[in-house]
Design a protein around this motif. Structure first.
Motif, PDB file in Angstrom:
ATOM      1  N   ALA A   1       0.994   6.950  -6.684  1.00  0.00           N
ATOM      2  CA  ALA A   1      -0.181   7.762  -7.014  1.00  0.00           C
ATOM      3  C   ALA A   1       0.082   9.244  -6.742  1.00  0.00           C
ATOM      4  CB  ALA A   1      -1.392   7.280  -6.222  1.00  0.00           C
ATOM      5  N   ASP A   2       0.707   9.545  -5.624  1.00  0.00           N
ATOM      6  CA  ASP A   2       1.007  10.943  -5.286  1.00  0.00           C
ATOM      7  C   ASP A   2       1.913  11.584  -6.339  1.00  0.00           C
ATOM      8  OD1 ASP A   2      -0.514  10.795  -3.000  1.00  0.00           O
ATOM      9  OD2 ASP A   2       1.192  10.523  -1.635  1.00  0.00           O
TER      10      ASP A   2
ATOM     11  N   HIS B   1      -0.095  12.315  -9.508  1.00  0.00           N
ATOM     12  CA  HIS B   1      -1.023  13.425  -9.283  1.00  0.00           C
ATOM     13  C   HIS B   1      -0.310  14.770  -9.306  1.00  0.00           C
ATOM     14  CE1 HIS B   1      -4.037  10.557  -7.116  1.00  0.00           C
ATOM     15  NE2 HIS B   1      -4.244  10.609  -8.426  1.00  0.00           N
TER      16      HIS B   1
ATOM     17  N   ASP C   1      -7.674   3.555  -1.230  1.00  0.00           N
ATOM     18  CA  ASP C   1      -7.057   4.181  -0.058  1.00  0.00           C
ATOM     19  C   ASP C   1      -5.673   4.740  -0.383  1.00  0.00           C
ATOM     20  OD1 ASP C   1      -9.291   3.542   1.387  1.00  0.00           O
ATOM     21  OD2 ASP C   1      -8.388   1.837   2.446  1.00  0.00           O
ATOM     22  N   ALA C   2      -5.007   4.139  -1.351  1.00  0.00           N
ATOM     23  CA  ALA C   2      -3.679   4.608  -1.763  1.00  0.00           C
ATOM     24  C   ALA C   2      -3.757   5.797  -2.714  1.00  0.00           C
ATOM     25  CB  ALA C   2      -2.906   3.466  -2.423  1.00  0.00           C
ATOM     26  N   GLY C   3      -4.957   6.171  -3.127  1.00  0.00           N
ATOM     27  CA  GLY C   3      -5.118   7.355  -3.958  1.00  0.00           C
ATOM     28  C   GLY C   3      -5.325   7.100  -5.439  1.00  0.00           C
TER      29      GLY C   3
ATOM     30  N   ALA D   1       0.788   4.220  -2.811  1.00  0.00           N
ATOM     31  CA  ALA D   1       0.398   5.586  -2.475  1.00  0.00           C
ATOM     32  C   ALA D   1       1.464   6.577  -2.945  1.00  0.00           C
ATOM     33  CB  ALA D   1       0.161   5.711  -0.975  1.00  0.00           C
ATOM     34  N   ARG D   2       2.727   6.209  -2.787  1.00  0.00           N
ATOM     35  CA  ARG D   2       3.827   7.080  -3.243  1.00  0.00           C
ATOM     36  C   ARG D   2       3.763   7.258  -4.759  1.00  0.00           C
ATOM     37  NH1 ARG D   2       9.642   6.400  -4.080  1.00  0.00           N
ATOM     38  NH2 ARG D   2       9.406   4.132  -3.854  1.00  0.00           N
TER      39      ARG D   2
ATOM     40  N   ARG E   1       0.816  -1.216   0.000  1.00  0.00           N
ATOM     41  CA  ARG E   1       0.000   0.000   0.000  1.00  0.00           C
ATOM     42  C   ARG E   1       0.854   1.273   0.000  1.00  0.00           C
ATOM     43  NH1 ARG E   1      -5.148   1.329   2.678  1.00  0.00           N
ATOM     44  NH2 ARG E   1      -5.079  -0.721   3.653  1.00  0.00           N
ATOM     45  N   ALA E   2       1.869   1.345   0.840  1.00  0.00           N
ATOM     46  CA  ALA E   2       2.661   2.572   0.962  1.00  0.00           C
ATOM     47  C   ALA E   2       3.342   2.927  -0.362  1.00  0.00           C
ATOM     48  CB  ALA E   2       3.699   2.427   2.076  1.00  0.00           C
TER      49      ALA E   2
END
Length: 391
Positions: free
Chosen positions: A85-86, A89, A154-156, A82-83, A78-79
């Motif tokens: 996806a960020d 974005h 949840d990870a974006g 998320a990195r 997950r982490a």
């Protein structure tokens, strides 16, 4: 006519334009985790102007990996997701995760876990038998799709692309030659389609409008006993009637039986053989092995004629895929009524192609469809003529 470079909605997600970086396996997760190299890979088309970049391939279960290096979506990944996806974005693009279970396309020997499919069959990838999925397997796998969808949201991630093509698990149930079951999952198409429809419903119920949910489906698998255009269209109509999906990406071919039906153009047999283990390398160089990589003439938007049948029969949003390399082709797709255009090899060659087309600096891409990018999936997918420079 709709402007392909204008902002558009994909379900609940606002995209800056109607271009999609299609899922092309990256080969940049040697330990099944997001790496800086994977992030750089997706930053390139994001900085290059695409509306949506698609991460491929994200497995929902260990036996659903194509091979052991693939990311399995879960708490331990997950982490990193998320990195990723960020980072995308921050460049103004949206991000999709291609979520799936490889089924008979999984290499059970590499994964160290038995592969499963609609029916028992030999695997040319692992030289093992692939088992027929049990009721317990199908319940577990459906729940795994739901869990993976929740982690990605949840990870974006903005979009979840459910893989229902290329002879992966859901597709293997659709193909009459791969699904020989006599239970409620086999027989007529309405029964063979139950698993895919069950997964789409379960994922939508889990994520609601927190993300767009799409599916990659087949216009035709290109082998006897596979999904035909008629089957693919009837299946798409079932999905539309269910109402759980925001769009379909229309693809074709089979990773297991006929991969070149998807790619078209030259078949890089020697390069593929060089990238394989010794036994498979030998097999690739036999007449049978060479016959596996059939050559089909390349032409711009080679799936268009089949896709127009889907466009005429469906009202839901559709993504046109298959050899899109020119601005005129993208504009024609909009005139034909397709809502989005998906590009793969063209963006491997020139990740800034969308921006250059939009700005008038180019009218077509430089990709020559030699398909020499295909064997690089084992060492980091790339165009041999281009090297990622994230700076």
């Amino acid at each position: 006519m709709t402007d392909v470079f204008a902002a558009a909605d994909l379900g609940p997600v606002r995209l800056r334009n109607r271009t999609v970086k299609a899922a092309t396996f990256e080969g940049r997760t040697p330990h099944g985790q997001v790496t800086d190299e994977l992030i750089d890979y997706h930053l390139a088309p994001a900085r290059g102007g695409v509306g949506l970049t698609t991460v491929a391939y994200l497995a929902v279960a260990p036996e659903g990996r194509t091979h052991r290096e693939v990311i399995v979506v879960g708490e331990d990944t997950r982490a990193g997701l998320a990195r990723l996806a960020d980072a995308v974005h921050q460049e103004g693009a949206a991000i999709a995760g291609q979520v799936g279970h490889a089924g008979p396309v999984a290499n059970g020997r590499s994964n160290g876990v038995r592969a499963v499919a609609a029916s028992r069959m030999p695997s040319p990838l692992s030289m093992q038998l692939v088992g027929a999925a049990t009721e317990r397997d199908l319940t577990r796998i459906t729940r795994a799709y739901v869990a993976a969808a929740r982690v990605l949201v949840d990870a974006g991630f903005d979009v979840l692309e459910l893989h229902m093509a290329h002879s992966y698990l859901l597709s293997s149930f659709l193909a009459p030659g791969l699904n020989r079951r006599a239970d409620r999952w086999g027989g007529p198409l309405v029964s063979r389609a139950k698993l895919a429809r069950q997964v789409a419903r379960a994922v939508r119920e889990e994520v609601g409008d927190a993300a767009a949910v799409t599916a990659k489906t087949s216009l035709g698998d290109g082998f006897r006993g596979g999904v035909t255009t008629d089957i693919g269209l009837e299946f798409a109509q079932l999905l539309e009637a269910d109402g759980h999906l925001d769009a379909l990406q229309l693809s074709g071919g089979s990773s297991l039986m006929n991969p070149m039906y998807l790619f078209r153009g030259e078949a890089p047999v020697n390069e593929f053989a060089d990238a394989m283990p010794p036994l498979v390398r030998w097999g690739m160089r036999t007449p049978v092995g060479r016959g596996f990589l059939k050559e089909y003439p390349f032409e711009e938007a080679y799936f268009r004629d089949k896709a127009l049948r889907f466009r005429d029969a469906l009202s839901m949003p559709l993504m046109l895929l298959g050899g899109i390399n020119r601005l005129a082709t993208m504009q024609q797709a909009m005139a034909d009524g397709f809502e989005y255009v998906a590009m793969g090899r063209a963006l491997l060659r020139e990740p800034d192609l969308v921006q250059r087309l939009r700005d008038g600096a180019a009218t077509e891409g430089a990709c020559i469809h030699c398909n020499r990018c295909m064997p690089t999936i084992y060492s980091g997918t790339r165009c041999p003529e281009w090297v990622v420079d994230p700076l």
